[in-house]
Design a protein around this motif. Structure first.
Motif, PDB file in Angstrom:
ATOM      1  N   ILE A 100       0.837  -1.194   0.000  1.00 18.06           N
ATOM      2  CA  ILE A 100       0.000   0.000   0.000  1.00 18.06           C
ATOM      3  C   ILE A 100       0.870   1.242   0.000  1.00 18.06           C
ATOM      4  N   SER A 101       1.899   1.236   0.830  1.00 16.35           N
ATOM      5  CA  SER A 101       2.843   2.361   0.864  1.00 16.35           C
ATOM      6  C   SER A 101       3.534   2.519  -0.480  1.00 16.35           C
ATOM      7  N   GLU A 102       4.009   1.421  -1.029  1.00 12.45           N
ATOM      8  CA  GLU A 102       4.723   1.465  -2.316  1.00 12.45           C
ATOM      9  C   GLU A 102       3.801   1.946  -3.431  1.00 12.45           C
ATOM     10  N   GLY A 103       2.579   1.421  -3.444  1.00 13.70           N
ATOM     11  CA  GLY A 103       1.626   1.805  -4.478  1.00 13.70           C
ATOM     12  C   GLY A 103       1.252   3.272  -4.403  1.00 13.70           C
ATOM     13  N   PHE A 104       1.036   3.756  -3.183  1.00 14.68           N
ATOM     14  CA  PHE A 104       0.672   5.161  -2.985  1.00 14.68           C
ATOM     15  C   PHE A 104       1.784   6.098  -3.459  1.00 14.68           C
ATOM     16  N   VAL A 105       3.006   5.826  -3.035  1.00 18.36           N
ATOM     17  CA  VAL A 105       4.138   6.691  -3.387  1.00 18.36           C
ATOM     18  C   VAL A 105       4.415   6.639  -4.885  1.00 18.36           C
ATOM     19  N   THR A 106       4.485   5.428  -5.446  1.00 22.23           N
ATOM     20  CA  THR A 106       4.787   5.277  -6.875  1.00 22.23           C
ATOM     21  C   THR A 106       3.731   5.964  -7.741  1.00 22.23           C
ATOM     22  N   ALA A 107       2.463   5.695  -7.449  1.00 20.75           N
ATOM     23  CA  ALA A 107       1.381   6.264  -8.250  1.00 20.75           C
ATOM     24  C   ALA A 107       1.311   7.782  -8.099  1.00 20.75           C
ATOM     25  N   THR A 108       1.495   8.271  -6.882  1.00 19.07           N
ATOM     26  CA  THR A 108       1.452   9.727  -6.654  1.00 19.07           C
ATOM     27  C   THR A 108       2.504  10.429  -7.492  1.00 19.07           C
ATOM     28  N   LEU A 109       3.716   9.889  -7.496  1.00 16.08           N
ATOM     29  CA  LEU A 109       4.797  10.506  -8.265  1.00 16.08           C
ATOM     30  C   LEU A 109       4.514  10.448  -9.761  1.00 16.08           C
ATOM     31  N   ILE A 110       4.010   9.321 -10.253  1.00 13.89           N
ATOM     32  CA  ILE A 110       3.731   9.191 -11.683  1.00 13.89           C
ATOM     33  C   ILE A 110       2.623  10.150 -12.116  1.00 13.89           C
ATOM     34  N   PHE A 111       1.567  10.255 -11.306  1.00 11.50           N
ATOM     35  CA  PHE A 111       0.410  11.065 -11.690  1.00 11.50           C
ATOM     36  C   PHE A 111       0.606  12.562 -11.456  1.00 11.50           C
ATOM     37  N   VAL A 112       1.399  12.924 -10.443  1.00 13.23           N
ATOM     38  CA  VAL A 112       1.543  14.343 -10.082  1.00 13.23           C
ATOM     39  C   VAL A 112       2.615  15.038 -10.908  1.00 13.23           C
ATOM     40  N   ILE A 113       3.784  14.384 -11.047  1.00 16.39           N
ATOM     41  CA  ILE A 113       4.892  15.026 -11.750  1.00 16.39           C
ATOM     42  C   ILE A 113       4.638  14.971 -13.255  1.00 16.39           C
ATOM     43  N   GLY A 114       4.779  16.099 -13.909  1.00 17.76           N
ATOM     44  CA  GLY A 114       4.653  16.084 -15.363  1.00 17.76           C
ATOM     45  C   GLY A 114       3.975  17.306 -15.920  1.00 17.76           C
ATOM     46  N   VAL A 162      -3.462  14.098  -6.274  1.00 14.90           N
ATOM     47  CA  VAL A 162      -3.608  14.519  -7.673  1.00 14.90           C
ATOM     48  C   VAL A 162      -4.688  15.591  -7.793  1.00 14.90           C
ATOM     49  N   PHE A 163      -5.843  15.336  -7.172  1.00 19.56           N
ATOM     50  CA  PHE A 163      -6.944  16.311  -7.219  1.00 19.56           C
ATOM     51  C   PHE A 163      -6.550  17.620  -6.537  1.00 19.56           C
ATOM     52  N   LEU A 164      -5.912  17.536  -5.366  1.00 18.62           N
ATOM     53  CA  LEU A 164      -5.516  18.743  -4.639  1.00 18.62           C
ATOM     54  C   LEU A 164      -4.483  19.547  -5.416  1.00 18.62           C
ATOM     55  N   TYR A 165      -3.495  18.844  -5.971  1.00 18.84           N
ATOM     56  CA  TYR A 165      -2.406  19.488  -6.716  1.00 18.84           C
ATOM     57  C   TYR A 165      -2.938  20.222  -7.953  1.00 18.84           C
ATOM     58  N   THR A 193       8.345  21.939 -17.433  1.00 15.94           N
ATOM     59  CA  THR A 193       8.164  20.737 -18.243  1.00 15.94           C
ATOM     60  C   THR A 193       9.471  19.956 -18.324  1.00 15.94           C
ATOM     61  N   SER A 194      10.573  20.666 -18.543  1.00 19.83           N
ATOM     62  CA  SER A 194      11.879  20.024 -18.648  1.00 19.83           C
ATOM     63  C   SER A 194      12.304  19.390 -17.329  1.00 19.83           C
ATOM     64  N   VAL A 195      12.163  20.138 -16.240  1.00 20.50           N
ATOM     65  CA  VAL A 195      12.526  19.615 -14.909  1.00 20.50           C
ATOM     66  C   VAL A 195      11.645  18.419 -14.566  1.00 20.50           C
ATOM     67  N   GLY A 196      10.340  18.555 -14.794  1.00 18.60           N
ATOM     68  CA  GLY A 196       9.429  17.451 -14.530  1.00 18.60           C
ATOM     69  C   GLY A 196       9.726  16.244 -15.390  1.00 18.60           C
ATOM     70  N   GLY A 197      10.135  16.489 -16.636  1.00 15.70           N
ATOM     71  CA  GLY A 197      10.462  15.396 -17.540  1.00 15.70           C
ATOM     72  C   GLY A 197      11.643  14.567 -17.057  1.00 15.70           C
ATOM     73  N   ILE A 198      12.641  15.242 -16.517  1.00 19.07           N
ATOM     74  CA  ILE A 198      13.805  14.512 -15.988  1.00 19.07           C
ATOM     75  C   ILE A 198      13.404  13.661 -14.790  1.00 19.07           C
ATOM     76  N   MET A 199      12.499  14.189 -13.970  1.00 20.89           N
ATOM     77  CA  MET A 199      12.006  13.411 -12.830  1.00 20.89           C
ATOM     78  C   MET A 199      11.178  12.217 -13.300  1.00 20.89           C
ATOM     79  N   ILE A 200      10.396  12.426 -14.355  1.00 18.71           N
ATOM     80  CA  ILE A 200       9.608  11.325 -14.920  1.00 18.71           C
ATOM     81  C   ILE A 200      10.534  10.252 -15.494  1.00 18.71           C
ATOM     82  N   PHE A 201      11.632  10.680 -16.109  1.00 18.41           N
ATOM     83  CA  PHE A 201      12.631   9.731 -16.621  1.00 18.41           C
ATOM     84  C   PHE A 201      13.156   8.856 -15.481  1.00 18.41           C
TER      85      PHE A 201
END
Length: 235
Positions: A100-114, A162-165, A193-201
């Motif tokens: 649950i912890s792993e899923g929350f953190v991983t999904a939050t980062l994927i959905f929020v950053i970008g 995601v909704f709050l952000y 966009t560029s900074v977020g893209g590197i984080m997404i990478f």
């Protein structure tokens, strides 16, 4: 309705997560193959976004300064602690400890950053156009389905940040054009966009299991980017 795009995005993640939970019997080989496909797609998306900068020095400074701040604040650890707290409250019904912890953190980062979240929320607030966030909702819903089938129901709780952000950016954007020049807004979007893209990478590398980069610790880089854009604009 300014928050319509953000609301739809959050609901799509909820729906995808719930459906994915009922598909947990998908063969492990298929799950791994799909996660690898998502990881590769995230890598390409991040690379595409990362190359959009018009001032790469600002991007480097933002990343370095941001990760120092993030490490000092231990943002990744705090996100993990939040996920563990949620896990304790509702109980871990997954086969894997800490999922649950792993899923929350991983999904939050994927959905929020970008870029899509930022640009889409700005579009919602400034022009009342929700098309970007609607498109992001389709992508996020499908990704949530796959993630929840592999990482558990922690993915579902990522709908809240995601909704709050996106909602806060949209609300802020309703006023931003009154006191921020259009040229500066364009520069914000380009460099973020560029900074977020590197984080997404980096997220893509983590999803593929190649690295264990604490991507959450890079989040302050987005704030540093805003400060640098303002500085370059007036200097």
């Amino acid at each position: 309705m300014v928050l319509l795009g953000s609301l739809v995005n959050g609901l799509s993640i909820l729906a995808g997560s719930i459906i994915g939970k009922f598909l947990h019997n998908i063969p492990e080989g298929i799950k791994n193959a799909v996660m690898h496909a998502i990881g590769l797609a995230v890598l390409v998306l991040g690379l595409q976004m990362g190359l959009k900068s018009e001032n790469f020095l600002a991007v480097v400074i933002s990343l370095v300064a941001g990760v120092v701040i993030g490490e000092w604040m231990a943002l990744e650890d705090k996100l993990n602690q939040l996920g563990i707290w949620i896990e304790r409250k509702i109980g871990n019904h997954s086969n894997r400890s800490g999922s649950i912890s792993e899923g929350f953190v991983t999904a939050t980062l994927i959905f929020v950053i970008g870029a899509m979240g930022i640009v889409g929320a700005l579009d919602s607030g400034i022009r009342g156009n929700h098309q970007v966030l609607f498109t992001k909702s389709i992508l996020d819903g499908f990704t949530a389905l796959i993630l929840s089938s592999t990482l558990g129901m922690g993915v579902l709780f990522s709908a809240i940040p995601v909704f709050l952000y996106e909602g806060l950016i949209a609300l802020f954007a309703t006023q931003i054009n009154h006191f921020v020049p259009k040229e500066m807004i364009d520069s914000f979007i380009t460099e973020m966009t560029s900074v977020g893209g590197i984080m997404i990478f980096a997220i893509g590398l983590n999803v593929l299991g190649l690295t264990k980069i604490k991507v959450a610790n890079f989040l302050p880089s987005l704030v540093v980017t805003v400060i640098l854009v303002i500085f370059y604009h007036f200097v």
